[in-house]
Design an enzyme around this catalytic site. Structure first.
Site, short mmCIF file in Angstrom:
data_model
loop_
_atom_site.label_atom_id
_atom_site.label_comp_id
_atom_site.label_asym_id
_atom_site.label_seq_id
_atom_site.Cartn_x
_atom_site.Cartn_y
_atom_site.Cartn_z
N LYS A 1 -12.07 -38.43 -5.78
CA LYS A 1 -13.37 -37.83 -6.13
C LYS A 1 -14.41 -38.93 -6.27
O LYS A 1 -15.52 -38.82 -5.73
CB LYS A 1 -13.25 -37.06 -7.44
CG LYS A 1 -14.60 -36.68 -8.05
CD LYS A 1 -14.49 -35.93 -9.36
CE LYS A 1 -14.39 -36.84 -10.54
NZ LYS A 1 -15.67 -37.39 -11.00
N ASN A 2 -14.08 -40.01 -6.97
CA ASN A 2 -15.09 -41.01 -7.31
C ASN A 2 -15.45 -41.93 -6.15
O ASN A 2 -16.40 -42.71 -6.27
CB ASN A 2 -14.68 -41.78 -8.56
CG ASN A 2 -14.74 -40.88 -9.79
OD1 ASN A 2 -15.29 -39.78 -9.72
ND2 ASN A 2 -14.15 -41.32 -10.88
N ARG B 1 -23.57 -35.52 -12.02
CA ARG B 1 -24.17 -36.80 -12.39
C ARG B 1 -24.27 -37.72 -11.18
O ARG B 1 -25.24 -38.43 -11.01
CB ARG B 1 -23.28 -37.50 -13.43
CG ARG B 1 -23.31 -36.90 -14.76
CD ARG B 1 -24.56 -37.25 -15.49
NE ARG B 1 -24.78 -38.69 -15.57
CZ ARG B 1 -25.99 -39.22 -15.70
NH1 ARG B 1 -27.05 -38.47 -15.67
NH2 ARG B 1 -26.14 -40.51 -15.81
N CYS C 1 -24.34 -36.62 -19.96
CA CYS C 1 -23.46 -35.45 -19.89
C CYS C 1 -22.45 -35.60 -21.01
O CYS C 1 -22.50 -36.54 -21.79
CB CYS C 1 -22.83 -35.34 -18.50
SG CYS C 1 -21.19 -35.95 -18.39
N ARG D 1 -24.87 -41.61 -20.55
CA ARG D 1 -24.91 -41.83 -19.09
C ARG D 1 -26.24 -42.43 -18.64
O ARG D 1 -26.92 -41.90 -17.77
CB ARG D 1 -24.62 -40.54 -18.32
CG ARG D 1 -23.40 -39.75 -18.73
CD ARG D 1 -22.07 -40.44 -18.52
NE ARG D 1 -21.69 -40.75 -17.19
CZ ARG D 1 -20.91 -39.98 -16.41
NH1 ARG D 1 -20.49 -38.84 -16.87
NH2 ARG D 1 -20.57 -40.37 -15.20
N PRO D 2 -26.68 -43.54 -19.24
CA PRO D 2 -27.95 -44.15 -18.82
C PRO D 2 -27.84 -44.68 -17.38
O PRO D 2 -26.74 -44.88 -16.87
CB PRO D 2 -28.12 -45.31 -19.79
CG PRO D 2 -26.74 -45.65 -20.23
CD PRO D 2 -25.98 -44.35 -20.24
N ILE D 3 -29.01 -44.90 -16.74
CA ILE D 3 -28.99 -45.50 -15.40
C ILE D 3 -29.90 -46.73 -15.35
O ILE D 3 -30.38 -47.14 -14.28
CB ILE D 3 -29.41 -44.49 -14.30
CG1 ILE D 3 -30.82 -43.94 -14.56
CG2 ILE D 3 -28.41 -43.35 -14.17
CD1 ILE D 3 -31.40 -43.22 -13.35
N ASP D 4 -30.11 -47.35 -16.52
CA ASP D 4 -31.01 -48.51 -16.58
C ASP D 4 -30.58 -49.63 -15.65
O ASP D 4 -31.42 -50.30 -15.02
CB ASP D 4 -31.13 -49.02 -18.02
CG ASP D 4 -29.76 -49.35 -18.61
OD1 ASP D 4 -28.87 -48.49 -18.58
OD2 ASP D 4 -29.57 -50.49 -19.07
N ASP E 1 -10.67 -42.85 -17.53
CA ASP E 1 -10.49 -41.46 -17.07
C ASP E 1 -9.07 -40.95 -17.31
O ASP E 1 -8.82 -39.76 -17.19
CB ASP E 1 -10.83 -41.35 -15.57
CG ASP E 1 -12.29 -41.68 -15.31
OD1 ASP E 1 -12.65 -41.92 -14.14
OD2 ASP E 1 -13.08 -41.74 -16.28
N ILE F 1 -15.43 -47.40 -23.18
CA ILE F 1 -16.43 -47.19 -22.13
C ILE F 1 -17.42 -46.08 -22.50
O ILE F 1 -18.63 -46.24 -22.38
CB ILE F 1 -15.73 -46.82 -20.77
CG1 ILE F 1 -14.65 -47.85 -20.42
CG2 ILE F 1 -16.78 -46.66 -19.68
CD1 ILE F 1 -15.12 -49.19 -19.97
N ARG G 1 -13.78 -29.28 -10.98
CA ARG G 1 -14.71 -30.28 -10.42
C ARG G 1 -13.94 -31.45 -9.82
O ARG G 1 -14.41 -32.09 -8.89
CB ARG G 1 -15.60 -30.84 -11.53
CG ARG G 1 -16.80 -30.06 -11.93
CD ARG G 1 -17.66 -30.92 -12.85
NE ARG G 1 -17.75 -32.26 -12.32
CZ ARG G 1 -17.79 -33.37 -13.09
NH1 ARG G 1 -17.74 -33.28 -14.38
NH2 ARG G 1 -17.88 -34.57 -12.54
#
Ligand code: EPZ
Length: 417
Positions: free
Chosen positions: A22-23, A91, A115, A120-123, A304, A326, A396
């Site tokens: 998936k990832n 995401r 989420c 879940r930042p995207i900085d 995970d 994490i 998912r």
């Protein structure tokens, strides 16, 4: 709403084939937009996450043809705003930022906030885009506009070895002018899978899988054929299930080194596993030696797998400490596992389990993808019937989970209510 019903305590024997990761898939599909001609990606799992990304590609104007586990994409699109009704479902839609910026030097996308497992930042993604020469604006509805007159190679240090930021910066840099170095890059196998895909298109990327990735920008990228690597998290999940209720349960289409942190922990506990070149056979025992785990970036113990792994505490005599480093909110499965009979106390980012526990079926709720996987594992080991609600979370990320488990003897079904 979908619910899952599991009648536990049946031994599982036979063979489970692992699907494509998936990832990897959630990055490979948006990355297809960087090519000028058709791409074919094999082994794409049929899960809701990949469905959403194919829907987004079609929304942008690409032609997407899906045949069982492969996807053919004609990446001709009009670059337009990607709406929240598409990105709120997933995401990983943020990979369209790197792909569209890299290809068209402009992207407008609504990105959802955090989420369930964390903010879940995207900085770090945005810092990378700015280092390449992009300007970014975002309004309070979560719409990001990323623009660049020119993308120029840069040296980018990642404060955290972020999987998403590493991939997104690669996507934005492959067509930039000059050289880019990503320092403290994530080393997950999925990064290597994406880099291989881009190099098959004609990109010039070296160092993927190490903490320093070097990218020399090229003029354009052409279509190619590519294969998704096996899903190491799906692999680990079924190995954990095998340690609970397996009897010579064979998991194949596996890359054993990708799950080494897990298999070494399982062996330390006394789990009976036999590791082959592309398969692993596992059989359960009544009791194991407790071990402690601490989640780390690859090749450390995968975050995970933290939630499914913790179910094994029910078979351990004594205390098992599970430390999550994490994600700040990755313990939502604990109250649900307690309903099934597990004993656990949480202090900060450490959950301490006390086993052994006799698991009994109950009604529980999947709060997020891997929490749901933990509940499936516990339900299969529990006496009696378990009902799991909100199983959309599970669907998912686990292709054909009901079929795969039924084929090896599980009594499991999904009902629409
Ligand atoms: C990927 O998420 C995976 N998702 C996650 O799997 C996985 O848990 C995670 O990597 C870690 O291995 C996909 O690949 C689609 P990160 P990602 O950026 O890329 C912080 C699953 O269950 N961070 O490596 O979003 C972040 O808050 C999912 O399949 C920043 O601070 O993870 C986290 O603490 C869940 N700023 C840490 O870094 C940023 O800009 C690692 O996040 C980006 C991340």
């Amino acid at each position: 709403m979908k619910i899952m019903k599991v009648e536990g305590n049946h031994k599982l024997s036979g063979t489970i084939k692992i699907s494509g990761a998936k990832n990897s898939s959630v990055a490979l599909l948006p990355a297809s937009l960087l090519a000028d001609t058709d791409v074919t990606i094999c082994n794409v799992p049929e899960i809701t996450d990949t469905d959403v990304l194919c829907e987004t590609l079609e929304y942008l104007g690409a032609d997407v043809r899906r045949a069982s586990e492969s996807v053919v994409i004609t990446p001709t699109i009009e670059n337009k705003v990607i709406p929240q009704e598409l990105t709120k479902k997933l995401r990983a839609s943020y990979y369209f930022m790197g792909a569209l910026l890299g290809k068209y030097k402009h992207v407008e996308i609504y990105l959802p906030g955090g989420c369930s497992i964390g903010k879940r930042p995207i900085d770090l993604h945005l810092k990378g885009f700015e280092a390449l020469g992009a300007t970014i604006t975002n309004d309070d509805e979560g719409k990001y506009v990323v623009d660049a007159k020119e993308l120029k190679g840069a040296n980018i240090y990642l404060d955290i070895a972020s999987v998403g930021a590493t991939i997104n910066i690669m996507l934005a840099a492959v067509l930039a002018n000059g050289k880019t170095i990503i320092d403290n890059a994530a080393k997950e196998p999925e990064i290597v899978n994406i880099a291989t895909y881009l190099n098959n298109m004609g990109a010039k990327i070296t160092g993927a899988g190490t903490s320093e990735i070097r990218i020399t920008g090229v003029e354009k990228l052409h279509g190619c054929y590519h294969e998704v690597i096996p899903d190491r998290i799906e692999t680990g999940t079924y190995l954990i299930i095998g340690a609970l209720v397996g009897e010579n349960l064979k998991v194949f289409n596996v890359i054993p080194e990708h799950v080494e942190a897990l298999t070494s922990k399982l062996q330390e506990m006394g789990v009976n596993i036999t590791i082959g070149s592309d398969s692993i056979v596992v059989s359960s025992k009544e009791s194991y030696k407790p071990v402690n785990i601490k989640t780390m970036v690859y090749p450390g113990f995968a975050t995970d797998l933290q939630q499914p792994f913790s179910v094994l505490a029910a078979r351990c005599n004594g205390k098992m400490k599970v430390e999550e480093t994490i994600w700040e909110n990755r313990f939502m499965h604990l109250p649900e596992l307690e309903k099934l009979g597990m004993k656990v106390e949480r202090t900060g980012m450490v959950a301490t389990f006390t086993g052994p526990n006799k698991l009994k079926g109950a009604e529980v709720k999947a709060t997020d993808l891997r929490a749901g996987a933990a509940l499936v594992a516990a339900a299969l080991a529990a006496e009696g019937e378990t009902t799991i609600t909100d199983v959309e979370h599970i669907l998912r990320g686990y292709e054909g989970i009901v079929e795969k488990l039924t084929d090896v003897g599980a009594k499991i079904k999904i009902e629409e209510i």
